[in-house]
Design a protein around this motif. Structure first.
Motif, PDB file in Angstrom:
ATOM      1  N   ILE A 260      48.011  31.750  45.379  1.00  0.00           N
ATOM      2  CA  ILE A 260      48.977  31.133  44.458  1.00  0.00           C
ATOM      3  C   ILE A 260      48.888  31.797  43.094  1.00  0.00           C
ATOM      4  CG2 ILE A 260      49.531  29.005  43.218  1.00  0.00           C
ATOM      5  CD1 ILE A 260      48.676  27.459  45.693  1.00  0.00           C
ATOM      6  N   ASP A 261      47.664  32.006  42.616  1.00  0.00           N
ATOM      7  CA  ASP A 261      47.485  32.629  41.307  1.00  0.00           C
ATOM      8  C   ASP A 261      47.996  34.070  41.298  1.00  0.00           C
ATOM      9  OD1 ASP A 261      46.357  30.304  40.460  1.00  0.00           O
ATOM     10  OD2 ASP A 261      44.281  30.993  40.625  1.00  0.00           O
ATOM     11  N   LEU A 262      47.763  34.795  42.371  1.00  0.00           N
ATOM     12  CA  LEU A 262      48.254  36.176  42.447  1.00  0.00           C
ATOM     13  C   LEU A 262      49.777  36.222  42.385  1.00  0.00           C
ATOM     14  CD1 LEU A 262      45.869  37.646  45.183  1.00  0.00           C
ATOM     15  CD2 LEU A 262      45.903  38.223  42.747  1.00  0.00           C
ATOM     16  N   ALA A 263      50.410  35.339  43.146  1.00  0.00           N
ATOM     17  CA  ALA A 263      51.879  35.314  43.150  1.00  0.00           C
ATOM     18  C   ALA A 263      52.428  34.909  41.789  1.00  0.00           C
ATOM     19  CB  ALA A 263      52.371  34.360  44.230  1.00  0.00           C
ATOM     20  N   CYS A 264      51.811  33.916  41.178  1.00  0.00           N
ATOM     21  CA  CYS A 264      52.296  33.422  39.883  1.00  0.00           C
ATOM     22  C   CYS A 264      52.101  34.455  38.784  1.00  0.00           C
ATOM     23  CB  CYS A 264      51.586  32.122  39.523  1.00  0.00           C
ATOM     24  SG  CYS A 264      51.966  30.743  40.621  1.00  0.00           S
ATOM     25  N   MET A 265      50.956  35.117  38.780  1.00  0.00           N
ATOM     26  CA  MET A 265      50.716  36.132  37.751  1.00  0.00           C
ATOM     27  C   MET A 265      51.620  37.336  37.967  1.00  0.00           C
ATOM     28  SD  MET A 265      49.424  37.152  35.022  1.00  0.00           S
ATOM     29  CE  MET A 265      48.196  35.895  34.618  1.00  0.00           C
ATOM     30  N   THR A 266      51.847  37.724  39.211  1.00  0.00           N
ATOM     31  CA  THR A 266      52.758  38.838  39.487  1.00  0.00           C
ATOM     32  C   THR A 266      54.145  38.549  38.946  1.00  0.00           C
ATOM     33  OG1 THR A 266      51.540  39.473  41.488  1.00  0.00           O
ATOM     34  CG2 THR A 266      53.822  40.214  41.315  1.00  0.00           C
ATOM     35  N   PHE A 267      54.645  37.355  39.208  1.00  0.00           N
ATOM     36  CA  PHE A 267      55.978  36.983  38.728  1.00  0.00           C
ATOM     37  C   PHE A 267      56.008  36.954  37.201  1.00  0.00           C
ATOM     38  CE2 PHE A 267      59.045  33.764  37.370  1.00  0.00           C
ATOM     39  CZ  PHE A 267      60.203  34.233  37.969  1.00  0.00           C
ATOM     40  N   SER A 268      54.988  36.354  36.586  1.00  0.00           N
ATOM     41  CA  SER A 268      54.957  36.235  35.121  1.00  0.00           C
ATOM     42  C   SER A 268      54.899  37.599  34.454  1.00  0.00           C
ATOM     43  CB  SER A 268      53.751  35.386  34.699  1.00  0.00           C
ATOM     44  OG  SER A 268      53.813  34.097  35.259  1.00  0.00           O
ATOM     45  N   ALA A 269      54.082  38.504  35.007  1.00  0.00           N
ATOM     46  CA  ALA A 269      53.964  39.840  34.419  1.00  0.00           C
ATOM     47  C   ALA A 269      55.249  40.642  34.584  1.00  0.00           C
ATOM     48  CB  ALA A 269      52.780  40.574  35.053  1.00  0.00           C
ATOM     49  N   LEU A 270      55.884  40.513  35.730  1.00  0.00           N
ATOM     50  CA  LEU A 270      57.152  41.209  35.943  1.00  0.00           C
ATOM     51  C   LEU A 270      58.234  40.687  35.006  1.00  0.00           C
ATOM     52  CD1 LEU A 270      57.237  41.499  39.835  1.00  0.00           C
ATOM     53  CD2 LEU A 270      56.862  43.349  38.183  1.00  0.00           C
ATOM     54  N   MET A 271      58.246  39.377  34.790  1.00  0.00           N
ATOM     55  CA  MET A 271      59.215  38.798  33.864  1.00  0.00           C
ATOM     56  C   MET A 271      58.969  39.269  32.439  1.00  0.00           C
ATOM     57  SD  MET A 271      61.415  37.023  35.499  1.00  0.00           S
ATOM     58  CE  MET A 271      62.161  36.078  34.167  1.00  0.00           C
ATOM     59  N   ALA A 272      57.715  39.644  32.140  1.00  0.00           N
ATOM     60  CA  ALA A 272      57.393  40.159  30.804  1.00  0.00           C
ATOM     61  C   ALA A 272      57.684  41.651  30.692  1.00  0.00           C
ATOM     62  CB  ALA A 272      55.919  39.884  30.490  1.00  0.00           C
ATOM     63  N   GLY A 273      58.225  42.254  31.760  1.00  0.00           N
ATOM     64  CA  GLY A 273      58.609  43.652  31.729  1.00  0.00           C
ATOM     65  C   GLY A 273      57.451  44.626  31.817  1.00  0.00           C
ATOM     66  N   GLN A 274      56.374  44.250  32.500  1.00  0.00           N
ATOM     67  CA  GLN A 274      55.196  45.111  32.586  1.00  0.00           C
ATOM     68  C   GLN A 274      55.307  46.102  33.743  1.00  0.00           C
ATOM     69  OE1 GLN A 274      52.674  44.908  30.114  1.00  0.00           O
ATOM     70  NE2 GLN A 274      54.444  43.760  29.326  1.00  0.00           N
ATOM     71  N   THR A 275      54.614  47.212  33.586  1.00  0.00           N
ATOM     72  CA  THR A 275      54.584  48.238  34.628  1.00  0.00           C
ATOM     73  C   THR A 275      53.727  47.758  35.801  1.00  0.00           C
ATOM     74  OG1 THR A 275      52.664  49.291  33.587  1.00  0.00           O
ATOM     75  CG2 THR A 275      54.864  50.074  32.943  1.00  0.00           C
ATOM     76  N   PRO A 276      53.895  48.356  36.975  1.00  0.00           N
ATOM     77  CA  PRO A 276      53.127  47.899  38.140  1.00  0.00           C
ATOM     78  C   PRO A 276      51.618  47.894  37.936  1.00  0.00           C
ATOM     79  CG  PRO A 276      54.927  49.292  38.845  1.00  0.00           C
ATOM     80  CD  PRO A 276      54.915  49.352  37.355  1.00  0.00           C
TER      81      PRO A 276
END
Length: 226
Positions: free
Chosen positions: A3-19
């Protein structure tokens, strides 16, 4: 953890971060949460278990991973989004677990100690099937009990009772029992230590020692599942 991995992935992508920064944020948040024992198993987790630590882990992860690639405001917003999504994800997951347990997803268990505290624990587990444990009897030197589940034998009879009743969990109603806990783990049972505080303990967790030998730890008591 997923759950934490999925949530952090979404949050970081929404912040426009690189892979690679997204990956770094995921690694950091899991590492910090693991250090804070957020992922230790509990019989009935609460959505607010280690909530402040979870939120802090998200903030640490975003600040470190987004360094020089996003403003402080963006990092804080991403951390807040992570905390919100992680909380919601835990609510949904735990509701599903409780529902499954109510439908019969429970494990046969024995309670070590047919004392008043042991009887209270057995009654609590029988009253709330969402805890996932069904106390089928006690292990105690005293074989007489007037109410509740029967005394199946003494602690020395654990191996025989394990095979006869397909026991999958052992609840130790007291602070002693390390030898029994070790024997139970060797049989493949989950082991829970439930010491008797001033109030009724309804929630307790299991853990393994660093050396691989079995030991148990108790968690804070709770009244009733929400």
């Amino acid at each position: 953890m997923s759950i934490d991995l999925a949530c952090m992935t979404f949050s970081a992508l929404m912040a426009g971060q690189t892979p690679w920064r997204v990956l770094l944020a995921c690694v950091l948040v899991v590492a910090v949460n693991a250090a804070g024992r957020v992922y230790e198993p509990r019989i009935l987790p609460s959505s607010l278990d280690r909530g402040f630590w979870l939120a802090g882990a998200g903030l640490v992860a975003t600040l470190a991973a987004f360094w020089e690639s996003a403003s402080l405001t963006v990092a804080v917003i991403a951390a807040a989004l992570f905390a919100f999504l992680a909380f919601c994800g835990r609510c949904v997951f735990q509701a599903a677990v409780r529902a499954a347990r109510r439908r019969g997803g429970i494990k046969p268990a024995v309670v070590v100690g047919a004392n008043p505290h042991g009887h209270r624990l057995a009654s609590a587990l029988l009253g709330f099937p969402e805890y996932g444990l069904l106390p089928i009897g006690f292990l105690d030197e005293e074989t007489d009990t007037d109410t509740g589940p029967p005394v199946l034998g003494t602690p020395d009879d654990l191996a025989e009772i394990f095979h006869a009743h397909e026991v999958r969990a052992v609840v130790i109603a007291g602070r002693e029992g390390q030898d029994l806990a070790r024997a139970a783990r060797e049989l493949g049972c989950e082991v829970y230590l439930a010491p008797a505080p001033d109030d009724l303990v309804l929630d307790f967790a299991r853990c393994a020692s660093r050396s691989g030998a079995s030991r148990c730890c108790a968690c804070a008591p709770t009244r009733r599942p929400a």
